[in-house]
Design a protein around this motif. Structure first.
Motif, PDB file in Angstrom:
ATOM      1  N   ALA A 120      12.820  -0.663  -8.936  1.00  0.00           N
ATOM      2  CA  ALA A 120      12.540  -1.338 -10.023  1.00  0.00           C
ATOM      3  C   ALA A 120      11.206  -1.563 -10.320  1.00  0.00           C
ATOM      4  N   TYR A 121      10.739  -2.129 -11.802  1.00  0.00           N
ATOM      5  CA  TYR A 121       9.626  -2.251 -12.136  1.00  0.00           C
ATOM      6  C   TYR A 121       8.432  -1.230 -12.014  1.00  0.00           C
ATOM      7  N   ALA A 122       7.311  -1.689 -12.037  1.00  0.00           N
ATOM      8  CA  ALA A 122       6.101  -0.593 -11.586  1.00  0.00           C
ATOM      9  C   ALA A 122       4.863  -1.234 -11.438  1.00  0.00           C
ATOM     10  N   SER A 123       4.122  -0.709 -10.617  1.00  0.00           N
ATOM     11  CA  SER A 123       2.846  -1.019 -10.052  1.00  0.00           C
ATOM     12  C   SER A 123       1.776  -0.956 -11.047  1.00  0.00           C
ATOM     13  N   PRO A 124       1.216  -1.939 -11.511  1.00  0.00           N
ATOM     14  CA  PRO A 124       0.005  -1.786 -12.775  1.00  0.00           C
ATOM     15  C   PRO A 124      -1.037  -1.161 -12.128  1.00  0.00           C
ATOM     16  N   THR A 125      -1.331  -0.842 -10.734  1.00  0.00           N
ATOM     17  CA  THR A 125      -2.340  -0.269 -10.164  1.00  0.00           C
ATOM     18  C   THR A 125      -2.113   1.175  -9.533  1.00  0.00           C
ATOM     19  N   ILE A 126      -1.038   1.579  -9.682  1.00  0.00           N
ATOM     20  CA  ILE A 126      -0.454   2.894  -9.004  1.00  0.00           C
ATOM     21  C   ILE A 126      -1.357   4.171  -9.076  1.00  0.00           C
ATOM     22  N   ALA A 127      -1.887   4.438 -10.383  1.00  0.00           N
ATOM     23  CA  ALA A 127      -2.823   5.570 -10.499  1.00  0.00           C
ATOM     24  C   ALA A 127      -4.159   5.473  -9.708  1.00  0.00           C
ATOM     25  N   TYR A 128      -4.645   4.088  -9.893  1.00  0.00           N
ATOM     26  CA  TYR A 128      -5.898   3.879  -9.013  1.00  0.00           C
ATOM     27  C   TYR A 128      -5.548   3.948  -7.229  1.00  0.00           C
ATOM     28  N   ASP A 129      -4.581   3.401  -6.891  1.00  0.00           N
ATOM     29  CA  ASP A 129      -4.343   3.550  -5.524  1.00  0.00           C
ATOM     30  C   ASP A 129      -3.742   4.577  -4.826  1.00  0.00           C
ATOM     31  N   ALA A 130      -2.957   5.284  -5.810  1.00  0.00           N
ATOM     32  CA  ALA A 130      -2.929   6.831  -5.196  1.00  0.00           C
ATOM     33  C   ALA A 130      -4.132   7.651  -5.099  1.00  0.00           C
ATOM     34  N   GLY A 131      -4.964   7.731  -6.173  1.00  0.00           N
ATOM     35  CA  GLY A 131      -6.076   8.352  -6.157  1.00  0.00           C
ATOM     36  C   GLY A 131      -7.085   7.830  -5.176  1.00  0.00           C
ATOM     37  N   THR A 132      -7.092   6.689  -5.042  1.00  0.00           N
ATOM     38  CA  THR A 132      -7.990   6.270  -3.739  1.00  0.00           C
ATOM     39  C   THR A 132      -7.694   6.483  -2.396  1.00  0.00           C
ATOM     40  N   TYR A 133      -6.077   6.304  -2.396  1.00  0.00           N
ATOM     41  CA  TYR A 133      -5.841   6.808  -1.063  1.00  0.00           C
ATOM     42  C   TYR A 133      -5.786   8.274  -0.644  1.00  0.00           C
ATOM     43  N   ALA A 134      -5.490   9.098  -1.500  1.00  0.00           N
ATOM     44  CA  ALA A 134      -5.590  10.663  -1.410  1.00  0.00           C
ATOM     45  C   ALA A 134      -7.137  10.769  -0.944  1.00  0.00           C
ATOM     46  N   LYS A 135      -8.304  10.254  -1.744  1.00  0.00           N
ATOM     47  CA  LYS A 135      -9.487  10.571  -1.563  1.00  0.00           C
ATOM     48  C   LYS A 135      -9.850  10.162  -0.117  1.00  0.00           C
ATOM     49  N   ARG A 136      -9.639   8.928   0.491  1.00  0.00           N
ATOM     50  CA  ARG A 136      -9.895   8.105   1.513  1.00  0.00           C
ATOM     51  C   ARG A 136      -9.285   9.039   2.905  1.00  0.00           C
ATOM     52  N   ASN A 137      -8.204   9.654   2.492  1.00  0.00           N
ATOM     53  CA  ASN A 137      -7.158  10.150   3.769  1.00  0.00           C
ATOM     54  C   ASN A 137      -6.898  11.518   3.854  1.00  0.00           C
ATOM     55  N   GLY A 138      -7.801  12.489   2.839  1.00  0.00           N
ATOM     56  CA  GLY A 138      -7.823  13.807   3.187  1.00  0.00           C
ATOM     57  C   GLY A 138      -6.672  14.457   2.408  1.00  0.00           C
ATOM     58  N   ASP A 139      -6.244  13.853   1.527  1.00  0.00           N
ATOM     59  CA  ASP A 139      -5.147  14.330   0.727  1.00  0.00           C
ATOM     60  C   ASP A 139      -5.670  15.204  -0.576  1.00  0.00           C
ATOM     61  N   ALA A 140      -4.986  16.220  -1.046  1.00  0.00           N
ATOM     62  CA  ALA A 140      -5.540  16.816  -2.421  1.00  0.00           C
ATOM     63  C   ALA A 140      -5.540  15.697  -3.443  1.00  0.00           C
ATOM     64  N   ALA A 141      -6.718  15.817  -4.087  1.00  0.00           N
ATOM     65  CA  ALA A 141      -6.857  15.026  -5.365  1.00  0.00           C
ATOM     66  C   ALA A 141      -5.818  15.182  -6.332  1.00  0.00           C
ATOM     67  N   TRP A 142      -5.252  14.196  -6.803  1.00  0.00           N
ATOM     68  CA  TRP A 142      -4.200  14.169  -8.078  1.00  0.00           C
ATOM     69  C   TRP A 142      -4.899  14.645  -9.042  1.00  0.00           C
TER      70      TRP A 142
END
Length: 646
Positions: free
Chosen positions: A265-287
C-alpha cells in the motif's frame, strides 16, 4: 511489515469470519450457484457473524451502499483448468502461456455480459460508478441494493461495534447465471471511509544498538550469561545481498531480463534515493536508469487508518531485498491506494491486465478467519488470470506462528493460503565467515531479558515472541501438487478430505538474523529527515528473497517464465535443490544475544539486553521433510540451476 518492528499487515481490511468451504470456491473456482425462485445465489456473500442473535434490525432504506459486482467471465471453469494445465510440468500445455489480451478474450467477460450486469444494476436503482475488465462498481441506497441482490440488509453487532450485512445469501436474476462471480461491499465491516489526505512523512527513525556480529558467530557475548550451556553470539548487524546470494546458490546469475513486481500500500517518497544509496553502500550493483519504476494510483485514501508511513519501510525492504539477490532484474513497484482489499486487488489487476511482470512479491495479508468467501473468489480469479499468462505470485506466510498468541485461534494467513499462490515461510539463517552457508532453523523466537544483576536470563528461554506463519487452512481444499508431499497429519488436520497447508518454500525471515535495510526516516527532533540503516526481518523479507531467487531460476531457464511455480517447486521435493530445514540443525539449542535501544533510536532512554532462542515457532515445528514452517525447504546450491534448459 511482517517483523517485530511494525505490524503493517494488521491494517488490511478483511471483514468477516470465513466459514468452512469445500469444492469449487475453495479451489478458486466460482461457487456453484443454486437456482432459487428465479434467482441465482452467490455463495459466501452472507458473513458468518451476521447471525440472528446479533441482528439489530433493518438498515435504513436511505443508507448508502458501495459495492463491486465481480464478473465471472465467459468460461470460469475453463480459466481454472487452463491455469492448472500451463502450470503443471507434467502437462503437454506446460509453459504455453497466453498474452494478457488473449487471456481476456478467451476467459474474460463478454461485452454482452457487462451490458447485462450494468442494465440489471441500473434497473434496481443503483448508480454505476466504474467498470473494469473484472467488476462493475455501484453506489446507491440500501433499498436499491436489496432489490438488486435479493436480500435484506440489517445491522448486526460484531464485537463492540455494529455493521451492516445481508440477512441471506445475495443472489442475481437467473438470466445472469454464470455472468457474476460474486459481490463485495454489501457488508461494511469495517467501514470503508475514504479521504484525500496527502501521504505523511516517514516514521520516526529506528536503529539497532550494538554490539553486532558481521557474520554469524563473529562476535561472541563473552560477558553475558550462557544459554543452552554455552556463550552465544551477538545478532548480526544485518546480512547483505552478497551473503544472501551465497546462501541461496545464486552463482553468477543476476536475474537479467526478468521482471519482478512488488505490491504494497502507498509508496515511499524517497525509494529511489534510498535504494540507490543502499546499493552503493553495501556492494550491490548500481541501479540502471529505468530499472526501478513505480506505478501509483491517482490519489491515496485511508492514510491515517492504514498507517501509511509505516508501509514505506515495507516497500523499502522489498525493493532492496529483491535487488540485493537479483541485481539484474527489472523492478516495478505497484502501490495500492490504501491497505483495503479493493485497492490491493486493483494493484494486482494492474499487473495482470498489463503483464507488468512475471513474478510478483507480496508482503501483506491477514488471518484466515478475517477473510470472506466473496473476496477469496475475487483474489483467486486474478491469480488464475496471472497463471495463464505465466505470472507467479509469492506471499509472505505471516509473522505470528500459528496465530494463537495474536488471534486466539490456530490458523493460517491469507492470501498466502490460496491454492493459486506460492506461500513463503521463514527461517533463521546462519551465514559464516567467507559467506559460507552454515545452517538454518525454522523461524520461531522465544525472548528472555537479562536479569537486574546481569547474571542470568529471566525465565529463560522466555515467552514466544514471533515466528513464521504456517499450518493447515480450514477453507481451501488440498491442491493436487501437495498430495504426495504433505503428510496426512497436516493435510487432514481440519478435515478428512484434506486441506491446503502453508507454506510452500521458505527463506530468511528472523529479524535476529535479518537483512540490513537503508531508509530515509524522520529524526527524533520530528522535523529532520535523514538516511539510516537498520536490521529487519519477517516473512516480508522471505517473500522478496524467494521472488528474487525465482528470477535467477527464470534466467537459468533461458528467460522462460516460471508462471505459477508450485507444481514445479513440489516436483523438486526431496532433491539436492533444497536445504531440508529442521529446528535443531546443530544438535543443541541455538540463540543469539541482542542489545536494543529502549526508545528505538539512541541510548538516552537506556538499553535492554535479551536472549533470542531460535527454532521455537509456537506450536509449529520444522522437521525432516515437508513441514508447516518451511514447506519443502529453502533453495540450496543446486536450486537455481535445476531450472536450466537442457
Amino acid at each position: 511489515m511482517r517483523s517485530n518492528r511494525a505490524a503493517l499487515r494488521a491494517s488490511v481490511s478483511l471483514a468477516a469470519t470465513l466459514p468452512l468451504l469445500t469444492g469449487a470456491l475453495a479451489l478458486g473456482i466460482p461457487a456453484a450457484h443454486a437456482a432459487d425462485q428465479g434467482r441465482d445465489t452467490l455463495a459466501g456473500t452472507k458473513p458468518a457473524w451476521a447471525t440472528a442473535r446479533a441482528d439489530r434490525g433493518a438498515a435504513a432504506d436511505s443508507a448508502r451502499v458501495s459495492a463491486r459486482v465481480y464478473l465471472a467471465g465467459r468460461d470460469a471453469a475453463g480459466l481454472a483448468a487452463h491455469a492448472k494445465a500451463v502450470s503443471d510440468p507434467g502437462s503437454a500445455s506446460y509453459g504455453k502461456y497466453l498474452s494478457a489480451d488473449r487471456a481476456q478474450a478467451r476467459f474474460g467477460a463478454t461485452k454482452a455480459q457487462v451490458a447485462a450486469v450494468r442494465s440489471w444494476l441500473r434497473s434496481a436503482g443503483l448508480k454505476v460508478t466504474g467498470v473494469t475488465q473484472h467488476y462493475v462498481a455501484v453506489t446507491g441506497e440500501v433499498a436499491a441494493a436489496e432489490k438488486a441482490f435479493g436480500t435484506q440488509l440489517h445491522n448486526y453487532t460484531k464485537g463492540t461495534k455494529t455493521y451492516r450485512a445481508p440477512t441471506a445469501t445475495a443472489s442475481v436474476p437467473d438470466g445472469l447465471k454464470g455472468a457474476v462471480l460474486t459481490v463485495t461491499g454489501l457488508d461494511n465491516a469495517p467501514h470503508l471511509a475514504s479521504h484525500q489526505d496527502q501521504l505523511p512523512p516517514p516514521e520516526t527513525v529506528f536503529r539497532n544498538a550494538g554490539p553486532f556480529s558481521t557474520y554469524h558467530g563473529s562476535k561472541v557475548a563473552t560477558t553475558l550469561p550462557d544459554a543452552y550451556g554455552t556463550k552465544i553470539p551477538y545478532a548480526v548487524q544485518g546480512y547483505t545481498g552478497k551473503q544472501l546470494r551465497a546462501a541461496y546458490g545464486a552463482g553468477k546469475r543476476t536475474g537479467k531480463g526478468v521482471r519482478i513486481a512488488i505490491t504494497d500500500a502507498y509508496a515511499s517518497p524517497t525509494i529511489a534515493y534510498d535504494a540507490g544509496t543502499y546499493a552503493k553502500r553495501n556492494g550491490d550493483a548500481a541501479w540502471k536508469s529505468g530499472q526501478l519504476r513505480q506505478v501509483l494510483p491517482a490519489q491515496y485514501t485511508r492514510t491515517e487508518e492504514c498507517g501509511a508511513a509505516g508501509w514505506y519501510g515495507e516497500e523499502t525492504l522489498d525493493v532492496e531485498a529483491v535487488h540485493a539477490v537479483a541485481p539484474g532484474a527489472q523492478v516495478t513497484y505497484v502501490g495500492a491506494a490504501s491497505c483495503y482489499d479493493e485497492d490491493l486487488l486493483d494493484s494486482l489487476s494492474k499487473i495482470v491486465d498489463n503483464h507488468l511482470a512475471d513474478l510478483v512479491s507480496n508482503s501483506w495479508g491477514e488471518t484466515e478467519d478475517a477473510q470472506t468467501p466473496d473476496l477469496a473468489a475475487a483474489y483467486d480469479q486474478v491469480f488464475q488470470f496471472g497463471a495463464v499468462e505465466g505470472i507467479g505470485f509469492y506471499y509472505s506466510s505471516g509473522d505470528d506462528g500459528d496465530e494463537v498468541a495474536s488471534s486466539g485461534t490456530k490458523q493460517v494467513d491469507i492470501p498466502a493460503s490460496s491454492a493459486w499462490v506460492t506461500a513463503v515461510g521463514g527461517t533463521s539463517l546462519a551465514v559464516g565467515k567467507g559467506d559460507k552457508y552454515l545452517w538454518e532453523t525454522g523461524w520461531g523466537t522465544e525472548k528472555a531479558v537479562l536479569s537486574a544483576d546481569g547474571r542470568s536470563w529471566t525465565d529463560f528461554p522466555g515467552a514466544f515472541n514471533s515466528g513464521a506463519g504456517g499450518g493447515t487452512s480450514r477453507t481451501v481444499a488440498e491442491p493436487y501438487w501437495q498430495k504426495s508431499v504433505v503428510p496426512d497429519a497436516l493435510a487432514k488436520a481440519n478435515s478428512a478430505g484434506g486441506n491446503r497447508v502453508v507454506p510452500d518454500i521458505a527463506a530468511i525471515a528472523d529479524p535476529n538474523t535479518g537483512f540490513l535495510v537503508g531508509q530515509t526516516q524522520t529524526m527524533p527532533d520530528g522535523t529532520t529527515q535523514a538516511y539510516d540503516e537498520y536490521r529487519l526481518g519477517g516473512t516480508s523479507l522471505a517473500a522478496p528473497v524467494i521472488a528474487a531467487v525465482q528470477a535467477l531460476a527464470q534466467e537459468a531457464r533461458g528467460g522462460k517464465p516460471l508462471g505459477f511455480a508450485n507444481p514445479a517447486i513440489y516436483a523438486r521435493y526431496g532433491s539436492k535443490a533444497y536445504h531440508d530445514i529442521t529446528d535443531n540443525p546443530t544438535g543443541s539449542g541455538l540463540a543469539v544475544a541482542r542489545v536494543d535501544y529502549v526508545n528505538g533510536y539512541d541510548a538516552t532512554g537506556g538499553l535492554t539486553t535479551s536472549v533470542r532462542t531460535l527454532g521455537k515457532d509456537s506450536s509449529l515445528k520444522a522437521v525432516k521433510g515437508y513441514d508447516d514452517v518451511t514447506g519443502v525447504g529453502t533453495p540450496a546450491g543446486g536450486y537455481v540451476e535445476s531450472y536450466r534448459r537442457r
